[in-house]
Design a protein around this motif. Structure first.
Motif, PDB file in Angstrom:
ATOM      1  N   UNK A  50       0.825  -1.239  -0.006  1.00  0.00           N
ATOM      2  CA  UNK A  50      -0.089   0.024   0.061  1.00  0.00           C
ATOM      3  C   UNK A  50       0.856   1.109   0.015  1.00  0.00           C
ATOM      4  N   UNK A  51       1.910   1.381  -0.980  1.00  0.00           N
ATOM      5  CA  UNK A  51       3.075   2.260  -0.892  1.00  0.00           C
ATOM      6  C   UNK A  51       2.321   3.437  -1.768  1.00  0.00           C
ATOM      7  N   UNK A  52       2.771   4.566  -1.610  1.00  0.00           N
ATOM      8  CA  UNK A  52       2.659   5.764  -2.545  1.00  0.00           C
ATOM      9  C   UNK A  52       3.460   5.317  -3.755  1.00  0.00           C
ATOM     10  N   UNK A  53       3.138   5.574  -4.997  1.00  0.00           N
ATOM     11  CA  UNK A  53       3.765   5.096  -6.162  1.00  0.00           C
ATOM     12  C   UNK A  53       5.022   6.128  -6.236  1.00  0.00           C
TER      13      UNK A  53
ATOM     14  N   UNK B 282      -0.317  -1.582   8.316  1.00  0.00           N
ATOM     15  CA  UNK B 282       0.917  -1.240   8.791  1.00  0.00           C
ATOM     16  C   UNK B 282       1.209  -2.104  10.088  1.00  0.00           C
ATOM     17  N   UNK B 283       0.332  -2.767  10.950  1.00  0.00           N
ATOM     18  CA  UNK B 283       0.679  -3.276  12.090  1.00  0.00           C
ATOM     19  C   UNK B 283       1.201  -4.758  11.620  1.00  0.00           C
ATOM     20  N   UNK B 284       0.614  -5.148  10.283  1.00  0.00           N
ATOM     21  CA  UNK B 284       1.003  -6.587   9.885  1.00  0.00           C
ATOM     22  C   UNK B 284       2.712  -6.641   9.357  1.00  0.00           C
TER      23      UNK B 284
ATOM     24  N   UNK C 216      -5.831  14.110   7.384  1.00  0.00           N
ATOM     25  CA  UNK C 216      -6.381  13.949   5.924  1.00  0.00           C
ATOM     26  C   UNK C 216      -5.800  12.841   5.410  1.00  0.00           C
ATOM     27  N   UNK C 217      -6.566  11.771   4.802  1.00  0.00           N
ATOM     28  CA  UNK C 217      -5.856  10.793   4.289  1.00  0.00           C
ATOM     29  C   UNK C 217      -5.824  10.763   2.777  1.00  0.00           C
ATOM     30  N   UNK C 218      -5.013  10.371   2.065  1.00  0.00           N
ATOM     31  CA  UNK C 218      -4.832  10.368   0.511  1.00  0.00           C
ATOM     32  C   UNK C 218      -5.981   9.628   0.261  1.00  0.00           C
ATOM     33  N   UNK C 219      -6.736   9.915  -0.749  1.00  0.00           N
ATOM     34  CA  UNK C 219      -7.762   8.895  -1.194  1.00  0.00           C
ATOM     35  C   UNK C 219      -7.167   7.998  -2.500  1.00  0.00           C
TER      36      UNK C 219
ATOM     37  N   UNK D 289       2.590   3.551   5.237  1.00  0.00           N
ATOM     38  CA  UNK D 289       1.556   2.922   4.546  1.00  0.00           C
ATOM     39  C   UNK D 289       0.584   3.944   4.281  1.00  0.00           C
ATOM     40  N   UNK D 290      -0.041   3.952   2.889  1.00  0.00           N
ATOM     41  CA  UNK D 290      -0.851   5.190   2.521  1.00  0.00           C
ATOM     42  C   UNK D 290      -2.296   4.785   3.117  1.00  0.00           C
ATOM     43  N   UNK D 291      -2.704   3.882   3.852  1.00  0.00           N
ATOM     44  CA  UNK D 291      -3.873   3.803   4.488  1.00  0.00           C
ATOM     45  C   UNK D 291      -3.852   4.454   5.779  1.00  0.00           C
ATOM     46  N   UNK D 292      -2.740   4.752   6.507  1.00  0.00           N
ATOM     47  CA  UNK D 292      -2.642   5.461   7.830  1.00  0.00           C
ATOM     48  C   UNK D 292      -1.600   6.716   7.790  1.00  0.00           C
TER      49      UNK D 292
END
Length: 307
Positions: free
Chosen positions: A73-76, A118-120, A229-232, A256-259
């Protein structure tokens, strides 16, 4: 790799002292351990560590690999930058994937709108340490980031299960670091322990170190969530009624982009970023949703083998 005979005026005596301390710790790591690796996330701290490692051993190559635990789930922009940096440094890159850990049934993917991998990462990292037989992992954590990280030593002991016990750490008097360990035990090493966020950015500016464009102001679709604010992105689980808006933002920390939360910003240059941080009254990890899951979120993860 050669370096200028004279330093830039931006390399202040304080920065020079921090640089020399970090280089000393990195060299001690290479001297005391047989199979070290540098934990690389693509964030500013691990980038600075990579450049410090090059400085520590120049003109010889960096004598240990970079290890990236990839959540998927990385930012490109992070992955592109990582690959370009590895090519520039001429260092070996090792990547281990959280998705492989999920597929093997070793961890279960979270569900719900605030799910994150992230925790994984912890399980994937511990398995990588076992597989690669690493006895030291160099990380970019700093004591100013978070209260659990403030308890870390430069050489932070981990038991044979990669677990951290803050009460069972070695004294570090007169810059003497004790890397003694029993079979199967390891260390996390933190050369940037005494640095602050401003020190890192001042060093990036002084040494002209490139960083991903994510750290500078840009337009991006974001959604407000968990006070930030989380990136969509494609990785973010949508919530009914949630509508993304285009905002001018940047990231103070990258993960991780989700957090990893963004901050509203017009800082387009290093000078702008440094001025913005100097005026800020919030921690850079205040934008990390994963740190808000509980009062002891970071310490709980670290006790299980987290970075």
């Amino acid at each position: 790799m050669s370096f200028p005979r004279t330093d830039s005026p931006l390399v202040t005596p304080a920065l020079k002292e921090l640089e020399e301390e970090a280089v000393y710790v990195i060299r001690e790591t290479a001297a005391q351990f047989e199979r070290p690796a540098l934990l690389f996330s693509g964030g500013k701290d691990s980038i600075v560590l990579a450049h410090l490692s090059r400085r520590a051993f120049a003109p010889a190559p960096i004598p240990f690999p970079l290890l990236h635990i990839d959540t998927g789930h990385n930012f490109p922009e992070t992955i592109v930058f990582r690959d370009e940096l590895v090519e520039e440094l001429g260092v070996k890159l090792l990547v281990r994937y959280v998705q492989d850990t999920i597929d093997a049934g070793l961890v279960q993917e979270e569900t719900g709108p605030n799910r994150s991998r992230n925790a994984l990462q912890t399980v994937t990292l511990v398995k990588a340490i076992e597989e690669l037989q690493l006895d030291a992992c160099i990380g970019g954590a700093r004591r100013d980031e978070e209260k659990a990280r403030a308890k870390e030593r430069f050489f932070s002991h981990r038991n044979s299960q990669s677990q951290w016990d803050p009460k069972n750490q070695r004294p570090e008097l007169w810059n003497l670091y004790n890397g003694r360990k029993n079979r199967g035990e390891q260390f996390r090493v933190f050369p940037l322990s005494n640095w602050t966020e401003l020190d890192v950015w001042g060093y990036i500016q002084a040494r002209k170190i490139p960083v991903p464009s994510l750290y500078f102001s840009h337009e991006r679709p974001v959604v407000p969530r968990e006070g930030g604010l989380l990136a969509y992105t494609e990785f973010l689980a949508p919530i009914e009624g949630e509508v993304p808006t285009i905002q001018r933002v940047r990231f103070r920390t990258i993960g991780d982009a989700t957090c990893t939360g963004a901050v509203l910003s017009f800082a387009e240059t290093l000078e702008d970023v440094i001025a913005e941080i100097a005026a800020s009254r919030t921690s850079e990890r205040g934008t990390r949703v994963d740190d808000k899951r509980s009062e002891s979120a970071m310490e709980d993860r670290k006790s299980k083998g987290y970075f």
